[in-house]
Design an enzyme around this catalytic site. Structure first.
Site, PDB file in Angstrom:
ATOM      1  CG  HIS A 122      -2.137   0.802   1.145  1.00  0.00           C
ATOM      2  ND1 HIS A 122      -3.281   0.332   0.548  1.00  0.00           N
ATOM      3  CD2 HIS A 122      -2.412   2.066   1.538  1.00  0.00           C
ATOM      4  CE1 HIS A 122      -4.207   1.276   0.592  1.00  0.00           C
ATOM      5  NE2 HIS A 122      -3.706   2.335   1.178  1.00  0.00           N
ATOM      6  CB  THR A 169      -1.220   2.263  -8.871  1.00  0.00           C
ATOM      7  OG1 THR A 169      -1.659   3.625  -8.797  1.00  0.00           O
ATOM      8  CG2 THR A 169       0.228   2.240  -9.329  1.00  0.00           C
TER       9      THR A 169
END
Length: 311
Positions: free
Chosen positions: A180, A189
């Site tokens: 993360h 992403t």
């Protein structure tokens, strides 16, 4: 944990379909262009919808193709659509130039995703600790993020030839969201990076459907607990789905080649809905379905998923 974990029969099926697609190359440009347009729209819509964007598939299309502003929708949601498509365009340039995956490339992709949304955090690894709502997994300390992403890139190159392409892409996706690395935009992403790995090797992009959002998060949570098989197979089935759509688009006679897909008329036998209603659900993106020529096709699993969603 970091070993081959995708179901071997699924890998065999995926790789068999990929070889079949490769045998059909060079692919007709007109059909390929239409497919790319369809996939990029579907990918943009679904990836954003998973994260809470409320623009419909048709509205997403209007924003992308005609630059129309949709009433009662936030500016952020419009930028999420525009940025995601720009992210896909960037991937195509990366593939064409044969650019290697690196820390800078990852930041570049994220920078595109958050452009005009949060310019201060766009392309910047998070500097604060975070918690993910509804998840038991607590992402690593912010001070470790840079090194962990560096290690992830190293892991990618170490395993580039050891793992099958679908496994490599699935693992990269999972490891990325586990870290993360950004304050916001990690899921989008991750899915772009996963598809970069697939597309670099000649695979079509795998679209994780908004309809499967609950299952997607569930298998991610299971992976966090040390059971990655569900997640690997979940991504593998998305890869397989894309290959099936491509194969059926390029084959001249695909009547007997639907690979588990059924017509909406056949689907009426598996639920209490009329053909017209199922057609409406397919057109509005509420039922997972794909178009082969002019006919909508779905799967029994998709019907069951929809029934579970509404009951």
């Amino acid at each position: 944990m970091y070993v081959s974990d995708m179901n071997s029969a699924l890998i065999k099926s995926i790789e068999g379909k990929k070889k079949e697609l490769d045998r059909l190359r060079p692919l007709p440009k007109a059909i390929l262009e239409k497919l790319r347009e369809q996939f990029y729209l579907e990918w943009t819509y679904n990836s954003n919808a998973i994260e809470g964007n409320t623009l419909s598939l048709q509205e997403t299309d209007l924003v992308l193709r005609q630059g129309i502003t949709i009433g009662n929708k936030s500016l952020r949601e419009h930028f999420e659509v525009i940025n995601h498509k720009e992210g896909i365009d960037y991937l195509e340039k990366v593939i064409k130039k044969k650019t290697s995956i690196s820390l800078n490339l990852i930041r570049e992709i994220h920078g595109i995703i958050l452009k005009n949304i949060d310019d201060e955090e766009a392309g910047v690894f998070r500097r604060t600790n975070v918690r993910i709502t509804g998840a038991s997994h607590i992402p690593p300390n912010a001070a470790k993020v840079y090194n962990l992403v560096e290690e992830l890139v190293e892991w990618y190159y170490l395993n580039h030839k050891k793992l099958s392409v679908p496994e490599l892409a699935s693992w990269f996706h999972y490891k990325f969201v586990f870290i993360h690395p950004f304050i916001d935009g990690n899921g989008r992403t991750a899915r772009l990076l996963m598809n970069l790995i697939l597309m670099q090797e000649g695979y079509p992009p795998a679209v994780i459907l908004h309809l499967d959002r609950r299952k997607y998060y569930r298998v991610l949570r299971e992976a966090d607990k040390g059971n990655p098989l569900g997640f690997m197979d979940f991504v593998g089935k998305s890869v397989e789905r894309s290959l099936i759509i491509y194969l059926n688009s390029f084959k001249i006679d695909s009547k007997d080649n639907k690979q588990g897909y059924i017509t909406l008329k056949e689907a009426t036998k598996h639920c209490n809905y009329s053909l017209e209603y199922l057609s409406l659900l397919a057109r509005t993106g509420k039922l997972s379905a794909v178009k082969f020529n002019r006919n909508w096709m779905t799967t029994i699993e998709a019907i069951q998923t929809y029934l579970e969603e509404v009951t």
